[in-house]
Write a protein that holds these residues in place. Sequence first.
Motif, PDB file in Angstrom:
ATOM      1  N   GLU A  70       0.796  -1.231   0.000  1.00 24.63           N
ATOM      2  CA  GLU A  70       0.000   0.000   0.000  1.00 24.63           C
ATOM      3  C   GLU A  70       0.826   1.277   0.000  1.00 24.63           C
ATOM      4  O   GLU A  70       0.270   2.385   0.066  1.00 24.63           O
ATOM      5  N   GLU A  89       0.023   8.083  -9.401  1.00 25.26           N
ATOM      6  CA  GLU A  89      -0.991   7.372  -8.606  1.00 25.26           C
ATOM      7  C   GLU A  89      -2.261   7.109  -9.392  1.00 25.26           C
ATOM      8  O   GLU A  89      -3.062   6.238  -9.024  1.00 25.26           O
ATOM      9  N   LEU A 122      -4.565   2.447  -5.368  1.00 24.48           N
ATOM     10  CA  LEU A 122      -4.096   2.192  -4.014  1.00 24.48           C
ATOM     11  C   LEU A 122      -4.994   2.840  -2.966  1.00 24.48           C
ATOM     12  O   LEU A 122      -4.980   2.422  -1.802  1.00 24.48           O
ATOM     13  N   SER A 123      -5.748   3.858  -3.365  1.00 25.71           N
ATOM     14  CA  SER A 123      -6.655   4.478  -2.396  1.00 25.71           C
ATOM     15  C   SER A 123      -7.694   3.480  -1.899  1.00 25.71           C
ATOM     16  O   SER A 123      -8.282   3.656  -0.826  1.00 25.71           O
ATOM     17  N   SER A 163      -6.822   0.380  -1.333  1.00 24.03           N
ATOM     18  CA  SER A 163      -6.024  -0.730  -0.827  1.00 24.03           C
ATOM     19  C   SER A 163      -6.238  -0.945   0.659  1.00 24.03           C
ATOM     20  O   SER A 163      -6.121  -0.025   1.464  1.00 24.03           O
ATOM     21  N   GLY A 197      -2.626  -3.657  -2.463  1.00 24.24           N
ATOM     22  CA  GLY A 197      -1.811  -2.860  -3.380  1.00 24.24           C
ATOM     23  C   GLY A 197      -0.901  -3.690  -4.255  1.00 24.24           C
ATOM     24  O   GLY A 197      -1.319  -4.674  -4.868  1.00 24.24           O
ATOM     25  N   SER A 215      -5.439  -4.477  -5.562  1.00 23.30           N
ATOM     26  CA  SER A 215      -6.531  -3.582  -5.167  1.00 23.30           C
ATOM     27  C   SER A 215      -7.144  -2.864  -6.361  1.00 23.30           C
ATOM     28  O   SER A 215      -8.099  -2.106  -6.195  1.00 23.30           O
ATOM     29  N   ARG A 232      -0.564   5.006   0.274  1.00 25.05           N
ATOM     30  CA  ARG A 232      -1.546   4.825  -0.796  1.00 25.05           C
ATOM     31  C   ARG A 232      -1.444   5.856  -1.900  1.00 25.05           C
ATOM     32  O   ARG A 232      -1.577   5.509  -3.059  1.00 25.05           O
ATOM     33  N   LYS A 233      -1.273   7.126  -1.618  1.00 30.29           N
ATOM     34  CA  LYS A 233      -1.115   8.124  -2.666  1.00 30.29           C
ATOM     35  C   LYS A 233      -0.554   9.390  -2.047  1.00 30.29           C
ATOM     36  O   LYS A 233      -0.482   9.531  -0.823  1.00 30.29           O
ATOM     37  N   THR A 265      -5.440   7.783   3.429  1.00 30.07           N
ATOM     38  CA  THR A 265      -4.211   8.514   3.134  1.00 30.07           C
ATOM     39  C   THR A 265      -4.074   9.681   4.093  1.00 30.07           C
ATOM     40  O   THR A 265      -4.508  10.806   3.812  1.00 30.07           O
TER      41      THR A 265
END
Length: 510
Positions: free
Chosen positions: A29, A55, A60-61, A63, A68, A89, A322-323, A349
């Motif tokens: 992630e 991103e 990944l958001s 995840s 991820g 994800s 994640r981002k 995040t």
Amino acid sequence: MNPILSGFYPDPSICRVDDTFYMVTSTFEYFPSVPIFKSKNLINWTQIGHCVTDENYLKLSNSKISGGIFAPTIRYHNGTFYMITTDVSGIGNFFVTATDPAGPWSKPIKVDFKGIDPSLYFEGDNVYCNTTGRDTNNNQGIIMARIDIKTGECLEDKKFLWTGTGGVYPEGAHIYKHGDKYYLLVAEGGTSMGHMETIACSDNIYGPYESNPANPILTHRNFIGQIQGTGHMDIVQAADGNFFAVFLGFRLTESYFHHLGRETFIAPVTWKENEFPIINDNQPIATSIDTSKFPGLPMPVEKSFVDDFSDDKLNFRYNFLRKSSTVRYELNHGLTLYGNGVSIDEISTPAWIGFRQTEFNIEAFFHIKAEMKHTDFCGVTIFYNSTRHFDLCVNNNAVCIKKRFDDIRETTFKQFLDDPDANVQAQAKDLVLYIKADELTYYFGFGDTEQSASENIVATGLTRHLATEAAKITFTGVYLAMFVNGEPESKMTVKEIKYNALNQPTNAQN
């Protein structure tokens, strides 16, 4: 010198171009995704970038913890680098390409394969992709098909190759040709104490594959020692003809937990044509390495660092959760991090920027200035995931230690900054936050100076509470991270970080 990448760097894959080796690892992630390293001698590695830095290519958001990006493979063919991996994800299996491994890398090309841990094998005009899959009897194993390397489309029906030797979770497979035979290398046993590496060979790439009678060719499942969980291997040949294997493992503490994560190790390989490879002369993997057959002499590398954030970009060592687009920060002779309304307890995040803990014995000084609104707080977190972390926190008038273990949340220390015994001037809000660790314990301190902070230890925490064994099924490792829990008006400026690896043998990671 083992591990060659210490800290959370699992699932290594490697290739060589001329006299330079390139290696990638998984990131789950964390973002940017899939760090890429280069080396001339297989011991000293320098990170040159990440393979996925946009991103928008990933999801990944969405995840979950340890979701991820799973295990990657890196290959080089006809002037182009290929990195193939799985976004569990989001888009599934995909690859990206680059002519310069430092980037830029292409947009993802989705591959018409399910499963995880994809790999590529190039032979003539054909490109083969393999992943995990199932046979007609629903047995787990490895499947393969030719693909169009421009589109990711399968050009034939997928062929089931091998179930492995009977260990659970056959995965992380790679195909090689050595002499007249094809070799299928597979990780089995799950990425824990029973992890192992097995191999089979065939006269035809489609099989049938015959198992090596000496399997597994690598495992520590019956070995009593600190290094455990060895497996998930890739093999590379140096320009002089010698072979080497990179693989993951983890280092246990005295209490038989591991919290640094799965790390990257290396061993020499003896591989005669049309015979099965022998890893490390069939000896257990140790921290010491006989480098007499390695390409070039290893150089000492200082694993400690000082960062005053004077560059206009973050060093490659830092990650986001994640981002990065929803994390507001500024670099101007210091890192200023703003709140974004997301807590580090959330699977989301937060305003969080971290780097991996690379050794058991470390200390770190964070020179910060906290400007918090209302009940917001900021600080440094020892972070395994959003459900397990220790936080050294600062708000408008106090320093406290917060601990999170699954559903348990507790504040174990709190001291108001206007307390005459607080060892800091309340009106300044300039603090030194101090983290020290050994195998079993984290220590937390704060003060006006590095000396006063290191002498003012106010709380401790056990490393095993942040261990993989305590965190259910997870695949990552501990980060030291700066964070702000609060609204956008709250900010923390980190003027300098000093990270010291204490009493460590000379290693070779930049």
